[in-house]
Motif scaffolding. Sequence first.
Motif, PDB file in Angstrom:
ATOM      1  N   ARG A 198       8.061  -9.519 -35.907  1.00 39.05           N
ATOM      2  CA  ARG A 198       7.579 -10.896 -35.996  1.00 39.05           C
ATOM      3  C   ARG A 198       6.893 -11.251 -34.679  1.00 39.05           C
ATOM      4  NH1 ARG A 198      12.833 -14.227 -37.019  1.00 39.05           N
ATOM      5  NH2 ARG A 198      11.360 -15.976 -37.089  1.00 39.05           N
ATOM      6  N   TRP A 199       5.726 -11.892 -34.766  1.00 44.56           N
ATOM      7  CA  TRP A 199       4.962 -12.260 -33.583  1.00 44.56           C
ATOM      8  C   TRP A 199       4.960 -13.771 -33.400  1.00 44.56           C
ATOM      9  CZ3 TRP A 199       2.551  -9.458 -29.726  1.00 44.56           C
ATOM     10  CH2 TRP A 199       2.547  -8.072 -29.888  1.00 44.56           C
ATOM     11  N   PHE A 200       5.103 -14.203 -32.144  1.00 42.18           N
ATOM     12  CA  PHE A 200       5.055 -15.608 -31.776  1.00 42.18           C
ATOM     13  C   PHE A 200       3.930 -15.817 -30.762  1.00 42.18           C
ATOM     14  CE2 PHE A 200       9.176 -15.138 -33.552  1.00 42.18           C
ATOM     15  CZ  PHE A 200       9.628 -16.390 -33.933  1.00 42.18           C
ATOM     16  N   GLY A 201       3.346 -17.017 -30.773  1.00 42.76           N
ATOM     17  CA  GLY A 201       2.297 -17.335 -29.819  1.00 42.76           C
ATOM     18  C   GLY A 201       2.518 -18.692 -29.196  1.00 42.76           C
ATOM     19  N   PHE A 202       2.043 -18.877 -27.962  1.00 47.33           N
ATOM     20  CA  PHE A 202       2.118 -20.169 -27.289  1.00 47.33           C
ATOM     21  C   PHE A 202       1.059 -20.226 -26.196  1.00 47.33           C
ATOM     22  CE2 PHE A 202       5.452 -17.200 -26.144  1.00 47.33           C
ATOM     23  CZ  PHE A 202       5.349 -17.054 -24.769  1.00 47.33           C
ATOM     24  N   ALA A 246      -7.121 -24.243 -28.669  1.00 42.01           N
ATOM     25  CA  ALA A 246      -8.199 -25.165 -29.025  1.00 42.01           C
ATOM     26  C   ALA A 246      -9.018 -24.707 -30.216  1.00 42.01           C
ATOM     27  CB  ALA A 246      -9.127 -25.372 -27.820  1.00 42.01           C
ATOM     28  N   PHE A 247      -9.021 -23.395 -30.501  1.00 38.11           N
ATOM     29  CA  PHE A 247      -9.802 -22.863 -31.615  1.00 38.11           C
ATOM     30  C   PHE A 247      -8.908 -22.383 -32.766  1.00 38.11           C
ATOM     31  CE2 PHE A 247     -12.161 -22.247 -27.686  1.00 38.11           C
ATOM     32  CZ  PHE A 247     -13.356 -22.875 -27.983  1.00 38.11           C
ATOM     33  N   GLY A 248      -7.620 -22.726 -32.713  1.00 31.09           N
ATOM     34  CA  GLY A 248      -6.716 -22.321 -33.775  1.00 31.09           C
ATOM     35  C   GLY A 248      -6.363 -20.854 -33.741  1.00 31.09           C
ATOM     36  N   GLN A 249      -6.432 -20.242 -32.567  1.00 30.59           N
ATOM     37  CA  GLN A 249      -6.183 -18.806 -32.487  1.00 30.59           C
ATOM     38  C   GLN A 249      -4.703 -18.442 -32.491  1.00 30.59           C
ATOM     39  OE1 GLN A 249      -7.407 -20.924 -30.104  1.00 30.59           O
ATOM     40  NE2 GLN A 249      -7.838 -19.777 -28.248  1.00 30.59           N
ATOM     41  N   ILE A 250      -3.827 -19.433 -32.382  1.00 34.09           N
ATOM     42  CA  ILE A 250      -2.384 -19.150 -32.413  1.00 34.09           C
ATOM     43  C   ILE A 250      -1.798 -19.390 -33.792  1.00 34.09           C
ATOM     44  CG2 ILE A 250      -0.125 -19.914 -31.565  1.00 34.09           C
ATOM     45  CD1 ILE A 250      -1.342 -20.314 -28.858  1.00 34.09           C
ATOM     46  N   CYS A 259      -0.842 -10.915 -23.428  1.00 34.31           N
ATOM     47  CA  CYS A 259      -1.388 -12.166 -22.899  1.00 34.31           C
ATOM     48  C   CYS A 259      -2.871 -12.267 -23.204  1.00 34.31           C
ATOM     49  CB  CYS A 259      -1.191 -12.250 -21.391  1.00 34.31           C
ATOM     50  SG  CYS A 259       0.520 -12.458 -20.869  1.00 34.31           S
ATOM     51  N   GLY A 260      -3.281 -13.420 -23.744  1.00 35.41           N
ATOM     52  CA  GLY A 260      -4.676 -13.770 -23.752  1.00 35.41           C
ATOM     53  C   GLY A 260      -4.979 -14.420 -22.409  1.00 35.41           C
ATOM     54  N   PRO A 261      -6.221 -14.783 -22.127  1.00 35.57           N
ATOM     55  CA  PRO A 261      -6.519 -15.419 -20.842  1.00 35.57           C
ATOM     56  C   PRO A 261      -5.672 -16.657 -20.569  1.00 35.57           C
ATOM     57  CG  PRO A 261      -8.551 -14.731 -21.902  1.00 35.57           C
ATOM     58  CD  PRO A 261      -7.451 -14.506 -22.898  1.00 35.57           C
ATOM     59  N   TRP A 262      -5.485 -17.525 -21.612  1.00 37.20           N
ATOM     60  CA  TRP A 262      -4.737 -18.766 -21.409  1.00 37.20           C
ATOM     61  C   TRP A 262      -3.585 -18.920 -22.405  1.00 37.20           C
ATOM     62  CZ3 TRP A 262      -9.203 -22.900 -20.802  1.00 37.20           C
ATOM     63  CH2 TRP A 262      -9.950 -22.596 -19.656  1.00 37.20           C
ATOM     64  N   ASN A 263      -3.167 -17.846 -23.054  1.00 27.60           N
ATOM     65  CA  ASN A 263      -2.034 -17.938 -23.973  1.00 27.60           C
ATOM     66  C   ASN A 263      -1.247 -16.639 -23.964  1.00 27.60           C
ATOM     67  OD1 ASN A 263      -3.795 -16.331 -25.531  1.00 27.60           O
ATOM     68  ND2 ASN A 263      -4.540 -18.096 -26.672  1.00 27.60           N
ATOM     69  N   PHE A 316       1.400 -13.952 -26.466  1.00 23.40           N
ATOM     70  CA  PHE A 316       1.912 -13.550 -27.768  1.00 23.40           C
ATOM     71  C   PHE A 316       3.054 -12.551 -27.556  1.00 23.40           C
ATOM     72  CE2 PHE A 316      -2.465 -14.792 -28.226  1.00 23.40           C
ATOM     73  CZ  PHE A 316      -2.478 -15.580 -29.361  1.00 23.40           C
ATOM     74  N   THR A 317       4.144 -12.757 -28.271  1.00 25.40           N
ATOM     75  CA  THR A 317       5.304 -11.881 -28.122  1.00 25.40           C
ATOM     76  C   THR A 317       5.765 -11.381 -29.479  1.00 25.40           C
ATOM     77  OG1 THR A 317       6.831 -13.768 -28.232  1.00 25.40           O
ATOM     78  CG2 THR A 317       6.101 -13.062 -26.052  1.00 25.40           C
ATOM     79  N   ALA A 318       6.300 -10.159 -29.483  1.00 28.59           N
ATOM     80  CA  ALA A 318       6.851  -9.562 -30.702  1.00 28.59           C
ATOM     81  C   ALA A 318       8.348  -9.446 -30.569  1.00 28.59           C
ATOM     82  CB  ALA A 318       6.239  -8.186 -30.943  1.00 28.59           C
ATOM     83  N   ILE A 319       9.055  -9.756 -31.645  1.00 24.92           N
ATOM     84  CA  ILE A 319      10.504  -9.601 -31.657  1.00 24.92           C
ATOM     85  C   ILE A 319      10.888  -8.720 -32.837  1.00 24.92           C
ATOM     86  CG2 ILE A 319      10.825 -11.887 -30.638  1.00 24.92           C
ATOM     87  CD1 ILE A 319      11.912 -12.752 -33.428  1.00 24.92           C
ATOM     88  N   LEU A 320      12.065  -8.100 -32.737  1.00 26.52           N
ATOM     89  CA  LEU A 320      12.550  -7.281 -33.830  1.00 26.52           C
ATOM     90  C   LEU A 320      13.014  -8.154 -34.983  1.00 26.52           C
ATOM     91  CD1 LEU A 320      14.637  -4.526 -32.011  1.00 26.52           C
ATOM     92  CD2 LEU A 320      12.391  -4.283 -33.076  1.00 26.52           C
ATOM     93  N   GLU A 321      12.857  -7.652 -36.180  1.00 23.73           N
ATOM     94  CA  GLU A 321      13.334  -8.373 -37.347  1.00 23.73           C
ATOM     95  C   GLU A 321      14.854  -8.513 -37.285  1.00 23.73           C
ATOM     96  OE1 GLU A 321      11.549  -9.801 -39.444  1.00 23.73           O
ATOM     97  OE2 GLU A 321       9.642  -8.768 -39.704  1.00 23.73           O
ATOM     98  N   GLU A 322      15.381  -9.579 -37.895  1.00 22.80           N
ATOM     99  CA  GLU A 322      16.823  -9.827 -37.878  1.00 22.80           C
ATOM    100  C   GLU A 322      17.613  -8.690 -38.513  1.00 22.80           C
ATOM    101  OE1 GLU A 322      14.599 -12.011 -38.600  1.00 22.80           O
ATOM    102  OE2 GLU A 322      15.039 -13.946 -37.696  1.00 22.80           O
ATOM    103  N   ASP A 323      17.106  -8.129 -39.627  1.00 21.07           N
ATOM    104  CA  ASP A 323      17.856  -7.077 -40.290  1.00 21.07           C
ATOM    105  C   ASP A 323      17.928  -5.818 -39.442  1.00 21.07           C
ATOM    106  OD1 ASP A 323      15.168  -6.634 -40.514  1.00 21.07           O
ATOM    107  OD2 ASP A 323      15.232  -5.897 -42.564  1.00 21.07           O
ATOM    108  N   VAL A 324      16.857  -5.564 -38.654  1.00 20.44           N
ATOM    109  CA  VAL A 324      16.861  -4.407 -37.761  1.00 20.44           C
ATOM    110  C   VAL A 324      17.881  -4.611 -36.662  1.00 20.44           C
ATOM    111  CG1 VAL A 324      15.514  -3.027 -36.142  1.00 20.44           C
ATOM    112  CG2 VAL A 324      14.457  -3.878 -38.252  1.00 20.44           C
ATOM    113  N   LEU A 325      17.898  -5.837 -36.098  1.00 21.06           N
ATOM    114  CA  LEU A 325      18.874  -6.149 -35.057  1.00 21.06           C
ATOM    115  C   LEU A 325      20.295  -6.068 -35.597  1.00 21.06           C
ATOM    116  CD1 LEU A 325      17.229  -9.133 -33.164  1.00 21.06           C
ATOM    117  CD2 LEU A 325      17.696  -6.871 -32.265  1.00 21.06           C
TER     118      LEU A 325
END
Length: 390
Positions: free
Chosen positions: A2-6, A10-14, A365-369, A371-380
Amino acid sequence: MRWFGFGFNAFGQIRVQEGLVKDENSEAVKEVKVSEPTELSCHADRRGCCRKPAQVRASWSRTACLHFDGDSRVSLAGFGASISNQCCESGGCTDAFITESHLTLAFPDRVESWDLQKKDKTPWSMEVPSQAGSSAVNLPLVPGGYVALKLPFFRTLSPQLQAKSLALGGEHATLLTATGAVYTWGQGSHGQLGHGGLVSEEEPRTVEALWGMPMSSVAAGGWHTVCISDAGDLYVWGWNESGQLGLPSRGLRKASQQKSCQQGELHPDASTSICKEQQEGEKLEEVFISIQAFPALLDVSPSCEIRTVSCGSRHTAAVTTTGDLYTWGWGEYGQLGHQTSVSSDEPQLVEFFREKQMQVVDVVCGPWNTFTAILEEDVLGLKNTTKSPT
């Protein structure tokens, strides 16, 4: 996965949601900052199947997500995504590299580079030697050289370097060899080459301060460079104006001090003499670093080794072997993940993932944002409940 972004959005890239980037005037796209880590939604393919991203690549205004389930495709989000998605129709890609002007895709037999700013959708293409296989392409490296950020896009590299991976900063390049040596070249005005000076280099030059210490990974930001040793230690060098090296930054300390003093003025019971004492003490004790021209060892987490690291324009993010995410540097758009816009010149744990018991395994990392990946809950869950035989 699963990927998260923050961060900058401004362009909806997250928020990669269906219909989000089709109308660039929508309210969702106008949400410039995403302070809290937000999960990237699935991408619906032509058959309506939901496909989660397996890898993420980011430029300033766009995000490319690789989906390896099925026929391995790329989906784009952000500026002009509805138009530029035309270049992602071919399946079977193994890697992607995105800039503001081009999207480069690697396939088992070829590499394609699409111009995202032209209506003519005829890509630059080169064949990959069949004996090399898909593992030979680790973008931006390509057979015989690499894909650069500016014209000419294809640059040659000597085969004697035995390049393993390559990271491109705003004006410089950092190369990791198969033996763990680090080479840098390009603009050196902010010490980002790590050679001890501010001189530029036209050709790859070894970072002598790291000689004899094999490195396993390299990353490059706008004007700074980071690498991980085989032992899991982090080395940083270059510009530190926003604290992106994790070293004391005069600008950030002054801003924090001014904010504290202003809060004191709002509260009459707070003594202004404290501010004066802090300022005088800083002049005597604090050592600030604007430019670090030699590699410096950075202690991110005393008890953990670093698994992977990535650099934005002026911020840095690292994942430990225990699955924690640490960030530091410029945080104006929430790209540090602390749910604020405060910058930091010290590595800080992103509490969001630990509080939700999520194990981070990758960061991009993007220039100003970020993105991180985490393991799925079932895998954990499977990993945590598996016991060795007695």
